[in-house]
Design an enzyme around this catalytic site. Structure first.
Site, PDB file in Angstrom:
ATOM      1  N   HIS A  41      45.919  30.852  33.173  1.00  0.00           N
ATOM      2  CA  HIS A  41      45.569  31.585  31.947  1.00  0.00           C
ATOM      3  C   HIS A  41      46.733  31.545  30.958  1.00  0.00           C
ATOM      4  O   HIS A  41      47.734  32.225  31.178  1.00  0.00           O
ATOM      5  CB  HIS A  41      45.286  33.058  32.268  1.00  0.00           C
ATOM      6  CG  HIS A  41      44.115  33.272  33.172  1.00  0.00           C
ATOM      7  ND1 HIS A  41      42.955  33.889  32.760  1.00  0.00           N
ATOM      8  CD2 HIS A  41      43.931  32.962  34.480  1.00  0.00           C
ATOM      9  CE1 HIS A  41      42.101  33.949  33.776  1.00  0.00           C
ATOM     10  NE2 HIS A  41      42.674  33.393  34.831  1.00  0.00           N
ATOM     11  N   HIS A 290      37.795  30.873  28.354  1.00  0.00           N
ATOM     12  CA  HIS A 290      38.791  31.904  28.570  1.00  0.00           C
ATOM     13  C   HIS A 290      39.433  31.659  29.927  1.00  0.00           C
ATOM     14  O   HIS A 290      38.750  31.567  30.939  1.00  0.00           O
ATOM     15  CB  HIS A 290      38.082  33.260  28.549  1.00  0.00           C
ATOM     16  CG  HIS A 290      38.960  34.389  28.956  1.00  0.00           C
ATOM     17  ND1 HIS A 290      38.588  35.291  29.892  1.00  0.00           N
ATOM     18  CD2 HIS A 290      40.189  34.755  28.561  1.00  0.00           C
ATOM     19  CE1 HIS A 290      39.542  36.183  30.046  1.00  0.00           C
ATOM     20  NE2 HIS A 290      40.537  35.860  29.251  1.00  0.00           N
TER      21      HIS A 290
HETATM   22  C1  LIG Z   1      39.324  42.302  41.676  1.00  0.00           C
HETATM   23  C2  LIG Z   1      39.215  41.055  40.859  1.00  0.00           C
HETATM   24  N1  LIG Z   1      37.999  40.618  40.481  1.00  0.00           N
HETATM   25  C3  LIG Z   1      37.878  39.468  39.779  1.00  0.00           C
HETATM   26  C4  LIG Z   1      38.975  38.721  39.447  1.00  0.00           C
HETATM   27  C5  LIG Z   1      38.818  37.394  38.726  1.00  0.00           C
HETATM   28  N2  LIG Z   1      39.364  37.507  37.345  1.00  0.00           N
HETATM   29  C6  LIG Z   1      40.552  37.010  37.014  1.00  0.00           C
HETATM   30  S1  LIG Z   1      40.948  37.360  35.423  1.00  0.00           S
HETATM   31  C7  LIG Z   1      39.497  38.183  35.176  1.00  0.00           C
HETATM   32  C8  LIG Z   1      39.131  38.862  33.901  1.00  0.00           C
HETATM   33  C9  LIG Z   1      40.173  38.884  32.940  1.00  0.00           C
HETATM   34  O1  LIG Z   1      39.891  39.792  31.944  1.00  0.00           O
HETATM   35  P1  LIG Z   1      40.958  40.881  31.599  1.00  0.00           P
HETATM   36  O2  LIG Z   1      41.233  41.705  32.781  1.00  0.00           O
HETATM   37  O3  LIG Z   1      40.507  41.563  30.374  1.00  0.00           O
HETATM   38  O4  LIG Z   1      42.265  40.023  31.322  1.00  0.00           O
HETATM   39  P2  LIG Z   1      42.538  39.063  30.089  1.00  0.00           P
HETATM   40  O5  LIG Z   1      41.802  37.810  30.353  1.00  0.00           O
HETATM   41  O6  LIG Z   1      42.091  39.749  28.889  1.00  0.00           O
HETATM   42  O7  LIG Z   1      43.982  38.836  30.179  1.00  0.00           O
HETATM   43  C10 LIG Z   1      38.723  38.148  36.317  1.00  0.00           C
HETATM   44  C11 LIG Z   1      37.380  38.740  36.410  1.00  0.00           C
HETATM   45  C12 LIG Z   1      40.227  39.212  39.867  1.00  0.00           C
HETATM   46  N3  LIG Z   1      41.350  38.571  39.612  1.00  0.00           N
HETATM   47  N4  LIG Z   1      40.318  40.378  40.541  1.00  0.00           N
END
Ligand SMILES: Cc1ncc(C[n+]2csc(CCOP(=O)(O)OP(=O)(O)O)c2C)c(N)n1
Ligand SMILES: [Mg+2]
Length: 698
Positions: A41, A290
């Site tokens: 990411h 994303h």
């Molecule tokens: C418990 C858990 N469920 C699912 C994931 C997979 N996952 C990685 S990043 C993400 C979502 C990212 O969104 P956000 O928390 O808003 O972070 P951003 O991308 O905005 O940095 C998910 C669902 C995870 N890492 N941990």
């Protein structure tokens, strides 16, 4: 509403041009590393660069030369997917690596080469930050919500240490703060609710969460699934809430951090609005855009925008390392050196407390920590292993002042209350009885956070609810943290509470967790031995599996000593010539069934052996010769008995061995009826033994 998109992070409002240059270095390193790995990411590390930079450079009390200095501020990246944010900080700040004995090695914790090998084998920069692997990583994150949970444990440990070790004239021996950066995902996960709720209740003013309110997750806008009023929610948890309308506004960020530092009666949440960088317009509508590399073209454009040489990769411009040395480097070293100097005075005035602090930091034990562990005379009625465990825990706690823990509201059942000891509560941070509330998940993460600070934490609950806190358990195992879980009500033996409360698959599932010592003692003396084995562990978590119902205390003059527990499994009773025709093995409450069956079989002239098998993990650590001495390969007539899913026992009884276990859920009934219904009787064990002998004689 479509998520707002902004590939190019505006240059931050840093006044010093070197700050802006350093921030953009963090961003370009993230872009280049993710691109080279072709996974990861990049957007969040880019967007949060000013937020983390400002914290590290201007506030974090942290010496890059000594990342294990006990009074350092803790920095947790709860959104572990943004790992490049942490790696670039560790690299640019010049954090040094530390070995297993906590000695600084002088080599970088993260080299530029490690960053170039982001997400590759043997790099110090794995996909998600890993405690132990990379110095300076305070806890393993990645499963969203865990990091914020850990941060509460770190803050609790800080408060407890301060309460015990800060003394007149030395009020700041321990006064570190804990910062956690978290994301929408952290906020959505239930664990953040539990953790924030208890942190607010405990008024942990040494705790600051920085919430990256970028309103986007993997599937798109948070409008899809998350419309909480986060500020209101945290105010209701008794947190102080501060808003920063723009992640690039250094002045606002500064003000927010100051507000945290000035808030002395509650934790602080800083909500930072940010815009994620997530690829070019033509990628925006493709699923998965994303959390993907930006692509070479996009990277070139972005670098151009930053005034960066477009084709240079992993560039750290002149003066950037120096900028980190000048700020966090200099401040951190001064603070750390002053602290160690002060410690000299502390050692002179409070030698016993100073010695404790040293032992805590090195995971050492006080002399005589085990001197009050009782031993138990034979008693056919016996007592429940949860009760014995409570006695032994108290005997150990008396001589191990930093053994701290509690239950998820079940201490009267799990027998984990420390006697004549205060509760750990807001304003009474010297107590050692923790009240986690009915929050198993947060309890697990809090225990992990406490263990990183190196106090010795334990948590407890019903075995059935260990599933609620399973992720922190496996993370303790991954991190090699010596957390102790006391799980009681270990089987269908709970009787009338019925199938919802009767653990079946929990035992095999915990046993399948690599590195976790799962111990199910069979009587009072095995309980005592189990604590004796667990307490000195420096790098292994352990789970005690304990009964609600009485277990007879075996006559150890007749049967083998309970010290055999240290080897995981041992011969409790044997055939007169040591050459059995059948082996009966069991754990916990079922060992006495094996013993009873053994007595019957012996009377019949059948040569039987009983193996008490309290811990698979310890048994697997023994050499082949020992394992063969307990389970001779030429004796394949074998019976296992355990009131749990029989999953896994074939490993020890063989494909043609007999397992008496559960293949269904239990039922609500008095215990004695359940034992008959599901076949947990000595008669059944003896019967299976006879069948085994016959089967293998053919
Ligand atoms: C418990 C858990 N469920 C699912 C994931 C997979 N996952 C990685 S990043 C993400 C979502 C990212 O969104 P956000 O928390 O808003 O972070 P951003 O991308 O905005 O940095 C998910 C669902 C995870 N890492 N941990
Ligand atoms: Mg987000």
């Amino acid at each position: 509403m479509s998520p707002e998109r902004n590939t190019k992070q505006p240059v931050s409002s840093a006044k010093d041009p070197m700050d802006a240059l350093a921030i953009n270095t963090m961003r370009t390193l993230a872009m280049d590393a993710v691109q080279a790995a072709n996974s990861g990411h990049p957007g969040t590390p880019m967007a949060l660069a000013p937020v983390a930079y400002c914290l590290w450079q201007n506030h974090l009390r942290y010496d890059p030369g000594d990342p294990v200095w006990p009074n350092r501020d803790r920095f947790v990246l709860s959104c572990g997917h943004a790992s490049m944010l942490l790696y670039s900080l560790l690299h640019l700040a010049g954090v040094k690596s530390v070995n297993e004995d906590y000695e600084a090695l002088g080599t970088p914790a993260v080299s530029l080469d490690d960053i170039k090998k982001f997400r590759q084998l043997h790099s110090k920069c794995p996909g998600h930050p890993e405690y132990r692997l990379t110095s300076g990583v305070e806890t393993t994150t990645g499963p969203l919500g865990q990091g914020v949970g850990n941060s509460v444990g770190m803050a609790i440990a800080g408060r407890w240490l301060a309460s015990r070790y800060n003394q007149p004239g030395f009020e700041d021996i321990i006064d570190y703060n804990v910062y956690a950066i978290c994301s929408d995902g952290d906020m959505m996960e239930g664990i953040s609710h539990e953790a924030a709720s208890i942190a607010g209740h405990l008024r942990l003013s040494n705790l600051c969460w920085v919430y990256d309110n970028n309103r986007i997750t993997i599937e798109g806008s948070t409008e899809l699934a998350f419309t909480d009023d986060v500020a209101e929610r945290f105010m209701a948890y008794h947190w102080n809430v501060v808003r920063v309308g723009d992640a690039n506004d250094i002045e606002l960020l500064e003000r927010a951090y100051h507000t945290f530092l000035e808030t002395n009666d509650r934790p602080t949440l800083i909500i930072v609005d940010s815009h994620i960088a997530w690829g070019s317009p033509n990628k925006q509508d493709t699923a998965g855009a994303h959390g993907e590399p930006l692509g070479e073209d996009e990277i070139r454009l972005t670098k151009k925008f930053y005034g960066w040489p477009e084709d240079q990769k992993f560039l750290v411009p002149d003066g950037v390392y120096e900028q980190f040395r000048k700020k966090i480097g200099r401040r951190g070293k001064e603070l750390r050196d002053a602290w160690f100097q002060k410690l000299e005075g502390y050692k002179a005035k409070y030698p016993a407390l100073a010695d404790e602090l040293y032992k805590i930091q090195h995971r050492e034990l006080p002399d005589g920590w085990d001197k009050d562990i009782p031993s138990y005379p034979a008693d056919p009625k016996g007592q429940a292993s949860r009760n014995t465990s409570g006695e032994v825990l108290n005997a150990v706690a008396k001589n191990l002042p930093w053994l701290i823990g509690g239950a998820a509201d079940l201490a009267p059942s799990t027998k984990t209350l420390l006697k004549n000891v205060d509760s750990f509560e807001a304003g009474s941070y010297g107590g050692r009885n923790m009240h986690f509330g009915i929050r198993e998940h947060a309890m697990g993460a809090i225990l992990n956070g406490m263990a990183t600070v190196k106090v010795r934490p334990y948590g407890s609950g019903f075995l059935i609810f260990s599933d609620y806190g399973k992720t922190p358990i496996r993370l303790a195992a991954i991190m090699e943290l010596p957390v102790i879980y006391v799980f009681t009500h270990d089987s269908i033996g709970v009787g009338e509470d019925g199938p919802t409360h009767q653990p079946i698959e929990q035992l095999p599932s915990l046993r399948a967790t690599p590195g976790l010592m799962v111990i199910r003692p069979c009587d009072a003396n095995e309980v005592a031995e189990a604590w004796r084995v667990v307490i000195p562990q420096k790098h292994k978590p352990a789970a005690f599996i304990l009964s609600r119902q009485n277990l007879p205390t075996l006559d150890r003059s007749k049967y083998a000593a309970a010290s055999g527990l240290a080897k995981g499994a041992y011969v409790l009773a044997d055939a007169p010539d040591g050459k059995p025709d059948v082996i009966l093995m069991g754990t916990g409450s079922e060992v006495s069934l094996c013993v009873e069956a053994y007595e019957t079989l012996t009377k019949e002239g059948v040569k039987a052996r009983v193996v008490s098998f309290p811990c698979w993990e310890l048994f697997e650590d023994q050499d082949q010769a020992y394992r063969d001495s307990v389970l001779p390969p030429d004796v394949m007539a074998r019976v296992s008995v355990e009131q749990a899913s029989s999953f896994g026992w074939a490993k020890y009884v063989g494909a043609r061995g007999a397992t008496i276990g559960m293949r269904t859920y239990g039922a609500s009934a008095p215990l004695k009826d359940l034992l008959k219904e599901f076949g947990f009787t000595a008669d059944r064990v003896a019967e299976e033994a006879r069948k085994q002998i016959e089967l293998h004689a053919r």
